[in-house]
Design an enzyme around this catalytic site. Sequence first.
Site, PDB file in Angstrom:
ATOM      1  N   ASP A  70       4.994 -22.394 -28.793  1.00 29.99           N
ATOM      2  CA  ASP A  70       6.071 -21.464 -28.453  1.00 29.99           C
ATOM      3  C   ASP A  70       5.805 -20.991 -27.024  1.00 29.99           C
ATOM      4  O   ASP A  70       4.655 -20.948 -26.590  1.00 29.99           O
ATOM      5  CB  ASP A  70       6.132 -20.287 -29.433  1.00 29.99           C
ATOM      6  CG  ASP A  70       7.493 -19.589 -29.369  1.00 29.99           C
ATOM      7  OD1 ASP A  70       8.267 -19.904 -28.447  1.00 29.99           O
ATOM      8  OD2 ASP A  70       7.778 -18.746 -30.237  1.00 29.99           O
TER       9      ASP A  70
HETATM   10  C1  BGC Z   1      10.734 -17.817 -28.940  1.00 31.78           C
HETATM   11  C2  BGC Z   1      11.185 -19.126 -29.554  1.00 31.78           C
HETATM   12  C3  BGC Z   1      12.043 -19.900 -28.605  1.00 31.78           C
HETATM   13  C4  BGC Z   1      11.270 -20.096 -27.315  1.00 31.78           C
HETATM   14  C5  BGC Z   1      11.980 -20.928 -26.279  1.00 31.78           C
HETATM   15  C6  BGC Z   1      10.184 -18.012 -27.555  1.00 31.78           C
HETATM   16  O1  BGC Z   1       9.966 -16.813 -26.903  1.00 31.78           O
HETATM   17  O2  BGC Z   1       9.787 -17.216 -29.770  1.00 31.78           O
HETATM   18  O3  BGC Z   1      11.862 -18.860 -30.762  1.00 31.78           O
HETATM   19  O4  BGC Z   1      12.407 -21.113 -29.177  1.00 31.78           O
HETATM   20  O5  BGC Z   1      10.996 -18.830 -26.758  1.00 31.78           O
HETATM   21  O6  BGC Z   1      13.029 -20.261 -25.692  1.00 31.78           O
END
Ligand code: BGC
Length: 763
Positions: free
Chosen positions: A306
């Site tokens: 993530d």
């Molecule tokens: C979130 C994810 C998301 C990713 C990419 C993160 O901060 O937790 O759910 O897919 O960002 O944007």
Amino acid sequence: METTNDNPQFSASRRTFLAGSMAVTTIGFGMPAFAAMRAPATDPFIERLLKRMTIEEKAGQLTMNGALGIGRLVNPTTGPEPALQTTLDQIAQGRLTGLFNADDVKLGRTMQQIAVEKSRLGIPLIFAADIIHGLKTAFPVPLGESASFDAGLCERTARATAIEATAFGVQWTFAPAVDIARDQRWGRVVEGAGEDPWLGCRIAEARVRGFQGADLRANDSLLACPKHFAGYGAVQGGMDYNTADIPETTLREVHLPPFKASFDAGALTTMASFNDTGGVPSTGNHHLLTDILRGEWAFRGLVVSDFNSEKELVDHGYAADEADAVLKAVTAGCDMSIQGGLYLKHIPALVQSGRLKMAVVDEAVRRVLRVKKALGLFENPYRSLDPARMGTDIRRPEAVALAREAGRKSIVLLKNERNVLPLPKSGKALALIGPFVTDRNNALGPWMVFPDMKSAVTFEQGVRDALGAGAALAVVPGCGIERPLHGGIDAAVAAARAADVVVLYVGEATNMSGEGASRADITIPKPQVDLIDAVAAVGKPMVILLKHGRALELPNSVKNAQAIVCTWFLGSESGNAIADVLFGDHAPQGRLPVSFPRRAGQEPFYYNHRSTGRPSLVEGPPVGARYREVSTSALYPFGHGLGYSTVAYGATEIGRPRIRMGESLSVKARITNTGTAKHHEVAQLYIRIRVAEIVQPIRALKGIRHVDLEPGASADVEFTLTAQDLAYVHADTRTRTDPGAFEVVIAPNSAAGTPIPFLLAAA
Ligand code: BGC
């Protein structure tokens, strides 16, 4: 009367059973996604490619950059922006696997051309984005849509979303979020399907099927990424990014099943969650990412970090520095890094120094290339990069109509005293009061990365369209979302006095839920409560429309209103969907996917909790597990939702009081529409395992059935319970069924009905 069911196991008829199981068969074995998972461990094409790759190119295949802020292709006057030029160079050198959250399909195509034609090995890029509940056509937020209790609907909206997203140059969505969330303080409750694992599984697999479609190589197929693996919904205190302590049995009983269901439905990727579980952050969690995922489940897809989560291993105190963090993440089984660029920066040196084995890197690269191959990118790198589709496939009328249908099916009627709803379309003066009546900015809900705000239909607009010109309508904001308005309450009170019925549209702003938006108070902001109190004091019939991304603690003036309606964030067609229900063109049919507590202090609060040794009696003496100030029961339980008619449930009946292992049990109940309007009932089957080596929930959902009933009509709903439905995760973490005593009930919600006992004997 038509009965349908989302779970083939519980289908009402052979026809639906066959349809259900065929759907599973097609998705399970017919599509390339699954074929890719079953492909031999060594794919000669991928092995040849791997042999030719330098360690930098390998690290590049494991590195994805965020695209927001990169800007558009080339400004003809100033030339390319530096960030963009750096990215283009990186692509030409084969040092980037793809981008996420890019917003320019033409630019994407140009980038792909550079990757395919200019980079040494011509490996195509993959474009990802957070397309959570629609691209330009916004569907209800996932939690809201889950209130439909209709996995088929979720599949259709995911399909429509995939069509738009792939027309926009996106090939991979970081969705669905399948985190089970039992604490309403957590802002990301809004992204998932709520508190129940069984419902969570049905909706997760439906969304995966919808995104990916029947053929993963098709131009309009969107690769799914069930997230966040795992246990993210269990963050302590409901505070986003916080630590989680989850016993292995609970992890497997509650948090993992929706992931497994997603993979079984063909999902080929997953995202490691930000949280740690018992002190081990997911991004570096070998047990989760390798032992369970690859070992037990034989998952052959890829795991993506993530947003910078590999770097966060340092902040957690799990890794000494960036290089150590990369080492731990890759070794644990996190194949691809998004955003931070740390894999590209550190993998080559880690391999050269011998700290990281080349074989581990190779395996991660294989997984990435396999997924790209499964998407058809090697044969058709320009799939989903066709700018012409922007003109034809974005905001198609059928998608907009579906958004309206999904919107109204997501609405949950909590209370409707003296049938104040539906409202008549004429003859009554209405006052529409509250900060959301004319508001467009909070219609769509969180997680619209590329929102089309102006397409959102406001509530006022929806009402005016429903009533036609000349309707007697007063529209007064009364207050802001979190601040009073000068003279606002006076104006609202005056409007209420002049009206026959008051509709108050109150609740949370978009930014009060979603990522990083946890709340210690899950309440309606004070200035709005002041407004509601003042309007309630006028004494007119009052309908409360709630806007919210979670279950809320409701103030007395809301609880005492004649009608309370959950409207979540309903997306582009929000105003129309609400008007459809408010004026009775469609009766409400949603059911709560999360329990409404009486007080926020009850959180984490969910219906399927274990029994204590001192079960609390709601009305009994204060000896059981309970708080001094408040009953332990829900204000509105999971599964609750009214229509515009009334229904009566007959007693739950079972085929036999005792079955043997291997046999199934027929469970049925008669449901009657006892009112004068048509009714859509969502019958729910709950079981309880009475005795187990790990104490089991007091109730667990195992099936749902949608039934349409004319006034006065009755229907028998029937479920077939098998030993599999009675299984649970044992202390050795294996799932199996024990002979013993059980209870079962068919009920309109998780707190209703009288369960009846039965026995399961050994075979
Ligand atoms: C979130 C994810 C998301 C990713 C990419 C993160 O901060 O937790 O759910 O897919 O960002 O944007």
